[in-house]
Design an enzyme around this catalytic site. Sequence first.
Site, PDB file in Angstrom:
ATOM      1  N   ASP A  25     -85.251  45.802 -40.554  1.00  0.00           N
ATOM      2  CA  ASP A  25     -85.079  44.415 -41.003  1.00  0.00           C
ATOM      3  C   ASP A  25     -85.261  43.531 -39.786  1.00  0.00           C
ATOM      4  O   ASP A  25     -84.355  43.392 -38.962  1.00  0.00           O
ATOM      5  CB  ASP A  25     -83.690  44.243 -41.622  1.00  0.00           C
ATOM      6  CG  ASP A  25     -83.409  42.790 -42.034  1.00  0.00           C
ATOM      7  OD1 ASP A  25     -84.348  41.971 -41.994  1.00  0.00           O
ATOM      8  OD2 ASP A  25     -82.254  42.493 -42.387  1.00  0.00           O
ATOM      9  N   LYS A  87     -88.853  34.393 -35.577  1.00  0.00           N
ATOM     10  CA  LYS A  87     -89.409  34.632 -36.907  1.00  0.00           C
ATOM     11  C   LYS A  87     -89.877  33.339 -37.563  1.00  0.00           C
ATOM     12  O   LYS A  87     -90.777  33.336 -38.407  1.00  0.00           O
ATOM     13  CB  LYS A  87     -88.342  35.321 -37.779  1.00  0.00           C
ATOM     14  CG  LYS A  87     -88.825  35.802 -39.138  1.00  0.00           C
ATOM     15  CD  LYS A  87     -87.722  36.603 -39.804  1.00  0.00           C
ATOM     16  CE  LYS A  87     -88.123  37.092 -41.174  1.00  0.00           C
ATOM     17  NZ  LYS A  87     -87.049  37.913 -41.788  1.00  0.00           N
ATOM     18  N   GLU A 187     -88.287  41.440 -48.478  1.00  0.00           N
ATOM     19  CA  GLU A 187     -86.856  41.606 -48.242  1.00  0.00           C
ATOM     20  C   GLU A 187     -86.029  41.692 -49.527  1.00  0.00           C
ATOM     21  O   GLU A 187     -85.160  42.573 -49.649  1.00  0.00           O
ATOM     22  CB  GLU A 187     -86.358  40.476 -47.334  1.00  0.00           C
ATOM     23  CG  GLU A 187     -86.866  40.618 -45.901  1.00  0.00           C
ATOM     24  CD  GLU A 187     -86.689  39.361 -45.074  1.00  0.00           C
ATOM     25  OE1 GLU A 187     -86.122  38.379 -45.610  1.00  0.00           O
ATOM     26  OE2 GLU A 187     -87.114  39.340 -43.905  1.00  0.00           O
ATOM     27  N   ASP A 209     -81.570  35.759 -51.327  1.00  0.00           N
ATOM     28  CA  ASP A 209     -81.606  36.189 -49.931  1.00  0.00           C
ATOM     29  C   ASP A 209     -81.688  34.976 -49.011  1.00  0.00           C
ATOM     30  O   ASP A 209     -82.752  34.382 -48.825  1.00  0.00           O
ATOM     31  CB  ASP A 209     -82.808  37.112 -49.714  1.00  0.00           C
ATOM     32  CG  ASP A 209     -82.872  37.673 -48.292  1.00  0.00           C
ATOM     33  OD1 ASP A 209     -82.021  37.301 -47.469  1.00  0.00           O
ATOM     34  OD2 ASP A 209     -83.770  38.480 -48.017  1.00  0.00           O
TER      35      ASP A 209
END
Length: 622
Positions: A25, A87, A187, A209
Amino acid sequence: MALLQIAEPGLSAAPHQHRLAVGIDLGTTNSLVATVRSGHAACLPDKQGRMTLPSVVRYGSDGEIDVGQDALKAQKIDPANTISSVKRLIGRTLADIKANEETRYLPYRFGEDERIIQLHTRAGVKTPIDVSADILHALKNRAEASLGGELTGAVITVPAYFDDAQRQATKDAARLAGLNVLRLLNEPTAAAIAYGLDNRAEGTFVVYDLGGGTFDVSILSLSQGLFEVKATNGNSALGGDDFDQRLFCWLLEQNKLSQLNEQDSALLLSLARAAKEALTHDNSATIQATLSDHRHINTRITRATFQQLTQHLVAKTLAPVKQAMRDAGVAKTDITGVIMVGGATRMPHVQQAVATFFGQTPLNNLNPDEVVALGAAIQANVLAGNKNDDEWLLLDVTPLSLGLETYGGLVEKVIPRNTTIPTARAQDFTTFKDGQSAMMIHVVQGERELVSDCRSLARFTLRGIPPMMAGAARIRVTFQVDADGLLSVSACEQTTGVQAHIEVKPSYGLDDAAITQMLKDSFSNAETDVQARARAEAVVEAQSIMGAVQSALALDADLLDASEQQSIQAALIQTQSQVNEGDVQSLRDAIQALSHATDHFAAMRMNRNIQRALQGKKVNEI
């Protein structure tokens, strides 16, 4: 009937052999690595027993690279050389970053390259791909030290709403880190895998999420080992960082601060994050600091104030939820459960908003920080070819429509959004002009009807088409989206077999506004788009007919008397006038009038062509 997940080619394990594979992850704030041991997925700790690795990299003057806790500690004193939340930069351009208000306080020194973000550090220029590779390399080392061997491969998770550029950049970072990427996995899908196999759940689930830098929502159907993603939506630039940023700005307002240096900005932002985390379980938090100019900060904030400051951010997550449900064709009453993923979902007002919206308590029985890595590990174990007692099949989807430009600036959608992947679809096209020997293939992404309203992904040219009449050639264009959500496009002329191919690898990403706005625009402008498409199609039809008439006049005008020629010319002028400025109906009326004016001419041309074909031939030859 058993549904089987097939291992990657060449990775089917021999009996009693267990290949070392991991799920990663790669998060905005923290990253984790997990694997399957004795049939159970578990995250792998570092030497101090910590599961999470802060997604922070510091570049030292002697070439040393710190990743994780040591880098995080140095962020307050060396912010320009300590990169965090990378990210949110990967797959983006400098223009994307400058357009976002959130980046105004970033302490980094950006380069001037417009194609890819450059970060100037004491160790030289680094890109978000380089920084991500350093994080992945640290996770790879942790896994190999813990498992005692070399990894066969890794499944790396990405936000469901990452576009093609962001996915490709993530894959490039993994390769730089020396990882064999078995798959890029969305994800929310990874979280559903962990929940479905852990709880043996069946039904329709929503995966909510909210991570450090991205928000995703997916609607999934779980039934008898089948994981089918029905729809996905989200915002690739909305996450816990935005809550930190709002609290940081409030802190500046309360203390009448402005024009802070890099060190003070990094210090206050880190304290704002710590206060946010404290307010998850406490009713108030105090932020205390001494700035570089010796000013003292001592500010108390209550949970109620923090929730009021950030309520609009929570509300922004519900719009993608509603759209995903509409796309999947489900109502709130159809939802079996809501799976909460990501550390930011620990905030009480996020939990309350989701519970209120769905009318049920969200599922929290798995650690929201670890659930994505656990699901990725389960998928990696299967793809590596290890025996799996749970037989299951995973069906994911592509988040945005893919198509190409046709004559007149129109978009022909080849793969609609929310299509199950991997997938391949082909469609036949033809030439517009006589003797056309090449065709430009323009690949686009988006939901609108006109190319100008969509994102351009790539262009390539198919050459060597044999000269034919317009419309005679048959060019088959094939779109292929692999299991990672990456696109390749090929074109083939059917009679000669001449081909052209491109792997779509753009050097930019869709910014947060572009991603969410594409879908919003497709609905709010639906009626306008239909009208624009109808007119564009009518223009193409008119230009085709006018070209054919003019070519016919050049060859056989002697068949017409002066009045007939004058009538056809008038119809041509009227049609051209409507092409320039007329509405759809007026243009179609002009096309019909031109067709009617040339009916007799067409019949005479046909008779002449038949006579030419028969001239000098005997009956038995015919």
